[in-house]
Design an enzyme around this catalytic site. Structure first.
Site, mmCIF file in Angstrom:
data_model
loop_
_atom_site.group_PDB
_atom_site.id
_atom_site.type_symbol
_atom_site.label_atom_id
_atom_site.label_comp_id
_atom_site.label_asym_id
_atom_site.label_seq_id
_atom_site.Cartn_x
_atom_site.Cartn_y
_atom_site.Cartn_z
ATOM 1 N N LYS A 150 -1.044 -1.001 -4.358
ATOM 2 C CA LYS A 150 -2.152 -0.054 -4.262
ATOM 3 C C LYS A 150 -1.486 1.312 -4.249
ATOM 4 O O LYS A 150 -0.876 1.710 -3.269
ATOM 5 C CB LYS A 150 -2.924 -0.301 -2.974
ATOM 6 C CG LYS A 150 -4.013 0.701 -2.667
ATOM 7 C CD LYS A 150 -4.751 0.239 -1.425
ATOM 8 C CE LYS A 150 -5.743 1.224 -0.907
ATOM 9 N NZ LYS A 150 -5.134 2.446 -0.338
ATOM 10 N N TYR B 49 0.878 -1.184 0.000
ATOM 11 C CA TYR B 49 0.000 0.000 0.000
ATOM 12 C C TYR B 49 0.906 1.223 0.000
ATOM 13 O O TYR B 49 1.459 1.613 1.035
ATOM 14 C CB TYR B 49 -0.888 -0.054 1.238
ATOM 15 C CG TYR B 49 -1.776 1.156 1.473
ATOM 16 C CD1 TYR B 49 -2.413 1.338 2.698
ATOM 17 C CD2 TYR B 49 -2.005 2.117 0.480
ATOM 18 C CE1 TYR B 49 -3.226 2.421 2.936
ATOM 19 C CE2 TYR B 49 -2.807 3.217 0.712
ATOM 20 C CZ TYR B 49 -3.418 3.365 1.938
ATOM 21 O OH TYR B 49 -4.235 4.441 2.170
HETATM 22 C C1 LIG Z 1 -4.623 10.150 1.338
HETATM 23 C C2 LIG Z 1 -5.953 9.535 1.167
HETATM 24 O O1 LIG Z 1 -6.805 9.598 2.025
HETATM 25 N N1 LIG Z 1 -6.176 8.926 -0.013
HETATM 26 C C3 LIG Z 1 -7.456 8.281 -0.283
HETATM 27 C C4 LIG Z 1 -8.066 8.887 -1.502
HETATM 28 O O2 LIG Z 1 -9.303 8.227 -1.760
HETATM 29 C C5 LIG Z 1 -8.312 10.376 -1.247
HETATM 30 O O3 LIG Z 1 -9.282 10.537 -0.225
HETATM 31 C C6 LIG Z 1 -8.801 11.000 -2.546
HETATM 32 O O4 LIG Z 1 -7.807 10.797 -3.508
HETATM 33 C C7 LIG Z 1 -9.079 12.478 -2.366
HETATM 34 O O5 LIG Z 1 -7.875 13.153 -2.180
HETATM 35 C C8 LIG Z 1 -7.209 6.808 -0.487
HETATM 36 O O6 LIG Z 1 -6.197 6.571 -1.428
HETATM 37 C C9 LIG Z 1 -6.794 6.233 0.820
HETATM 38 C C10 LIG Z 1 -7.062 4.789 0.910
HETATM 39 O O7 LIG Z 1 -7.097 4.057 -0.025
HETATM 40 C C11 LIG Z 1 -7.336 4.316 2.252
HETATM 41 O O8 LIG Z 1 -7.948 5.091 2.977
HETATM 42 O O9 LIG Z 1 -6.954 3.206 2.599
#
Ligand SMILES: CC(=O)N[C@@H]([C@@H](O)[C@H](O)[C@H](O)CO)[C@@H](O)CC(=O)C(=O)O
Length: 337
Positions: free
Chosen positions: A179, A147
Site C-alpha cells: 500500500k 503499508y
Molecule cells: C498521510 C495520509 O494521511 N495519507 C492518506 C491520504 O489519503 C491523504 O490523506 C491524501 O493523500 C491527502 O494528502 C492515506 O494514504 C493514509 C491511509 O491510507 C491511512 O490513513 O491508512
C-alpha cells in the site's frame, strides 16, 4: 488433494482490488472514548458513494492512538457491516502487531497490512523485511501488505521499496503487495511501477495518494486507499471509472484533469485551512452528519475560525465546482447550507 493443490489453497493471492478503499476515521465520543455505534453509519455512507472496502485502523484511523483492545473492537464492529475490511496491524511492539494479525484472521478480515515500528525504525530493506514478515506470518492464511507511508513513519526513505519486496518475498509466502503512500517522495511512482513490473505483476500495489489518482491509474494501479473516500468516494469513482471506460485521450484529458483538480481542491480545503491533521478531514464527515468527532490528542481540534473557513470552503466547492462536472456529490447533499 495433491500437495500442489494444498499449497496453492494455503498460499493467499493478492486481493487485486479494482476500486476505492476508505482509510476510515475512528469515531470517538466528545470525551475521546471509542464510539463503535457510528460505524454502521460510516459503512452506509461509504456504500452510497460506491466505496465497499475499508482500511480499518490506519493512519487516518489513528491506529497508534488506540489500544490493542480498541483496535480489535473496531475491526469487529466493521465486520458486522457489509464493508469488506483490510485490517491495519502495524504497531510499535511486534507482539502487538502479531496479536492484531491473528485477531484479524480470526475475525474475517480479507487481508492485513502493516506499517513498521516508527520509533525504533528498520534501517535497511532487510530489517524491514524481517519485521513485516514476522507480522505477515502471524496470519499466514491472509494476504499481507506492507503499508508504506514514509511521510509519517520516516521508514524506507533511503532505499527503494522494491528492495524490501525482494527481501520479504522468501520470508513470507502470504506477502501480497504494497500500500504505497510514498508517492510524493523519490523514487515514488518509479518504485511503484517497478514493483508492479516485478515478476510479471506478482505483487499488488495499492495507491495511497488519491490526489495522484490519474498518475496511479496510468501505470496500472487499480486499487486506491485514501482518507478522502470517507466523504467523497463518488467524486473519485467518477475519475476512476471515466479513466477505465474512456481512457486518457485528447478527447478526455481535459475532463479527467478537471475532475482530479476538483478533488485536489477538496483536499486543499482541509489541508490549507486546518493544520490540525486528520481533524481537518474528520470535520467534513462530521459536517455530513456522521459524528466521528475529533481525533485524539496530540491532534488539536479544528479551531472556531478554521471551522468557519472549512464550512465556507466546502460550500464554495459544492456551489461552484461540483456542478461543473456532475449533478452533485453526497457530501454536498448532506452538508447543511
Ligand atoms: C498521510 C495520509 O494521511 N495519507 C492518506 C491520504 O489519503 C491523504 O490523506 C491524501 O493523500 C491527502 O494528502 C492515506 O494514504 C493514509 C491511509 O491510507 C491511512 O490513513 O491508512
Amino acid at each position: 488433494m495433491t500437495l500442489v493443490s494444498a499449497i496453492s489453497l494455503a498460499t493467499p493471492s493478492p486481493l487485486r482490488i479494482d476500486g476505492l478503499v476508505a482509510a476510515v476515521f475512528t469515531p470517538f465520543t466528545h470525551d475521546g472514548s471509542l464510539d463503535l455505534t457510528v460505524v454502521p453509519q460510516q459503512s452506509r455512507y461509504l456504500a452510497d458513494t460506491g466505496v465497499h472496502w475499508a482500511f480499518v485502523g490506519g493512519t487516518t484511523g489513528e491506529s497508534l492512538s488506540l489500544s490493542v483492545a480498541e483496535r480489535m473492537g473496531l475491526l469487529e464492529a466493521w465486520r458486522k457491516t457489509n464493508t469488506s475490511v483490510i485490517a491495519h496491524c502495524g504497531a510499535e511492539a511486534l507482539g502487538d502487531a502479531k496479536q492484531l494479525a491473528r485477531h484479524a484472521a480470526a475475525n474475517g478480515a480479507a487481508a492485513i497490512a502493516a506499517m513498521p515500528p516508527t520509533f525504533f525504525k528498520p534501517a535497511t530493506a532487510e530489517a524491514l523485511a524481517l519485521t513485516i514478515a514476522a507480522i505477515c506470518t502471524a496470519a499466514p492464511e491472509l494476504p499481507c501488505y506492507y503499508y508504506h507511508i514514509p511521510s509519517m513513519t520516516g521508514v524506507a526513505t533511503t532505499f527503494p521499496v522494491l528492495d524490501f519486496v525482494k527481501a520479504v518475498e522468501p520470508l513470507a509466502p502470504n506477502f501480497c503487495g504494497v500500500k504505497y503512500t510514498g508517492m510524493y517522495t523519490y523514487p515514488g511512482m518509479m518504485d511503484a511501477m517497478k514493483i508492479l513490473d516485478y515478476k510479471d505483476g506478482k505483487f499488488e500495489v495499492l495507491s495511497g495518494r488519491e490526489e495522484m489518482m490519474l498518475e496511479a491509474l496510468s501505470i496500472g494501479i487499480k486499487g486506491h486507499v485514501g482518507s478522502q473516500f470517507n466523504f467523497a468516494g463518488d467524486l473519485f469513482n467518477m475519475i476512476r471509472i471515466d479513466f477505465e471506460k474512456l481512457g486518457l485521450t485528447t478527447q478526455t484529458e481535459a475532463r479527467l484533469r478537471k475532475l482530479q483538480l476538483i478533488a485536489v481542491q477538496l483536499i486543499d480545503a482541509w489541508k490549507d485551512s486546518s493544520p490540525a491533521g486528520v481533524n481537518g478531514a474528520k470535520f467534513f464527515t462530521n459536517l455530513a452528519g456522521i459524528p466521528v468527532n475529533d481525533a485524539r490528542l496530540p491532534s488539536i481540534p479544528v479551531s472556531r475560525t478554521a471551522s468557519k473557513a472549512l464550512r465556507d470552503a466546502l460550500h464554495n466547492f459544492c456551489d461552484s465546482l461540483v456542478h461543473v462536472v456532475m449533478p452533485s456529490l453526497k457530501i454536498c447533499d448532506m452538508v447543511p447550507q
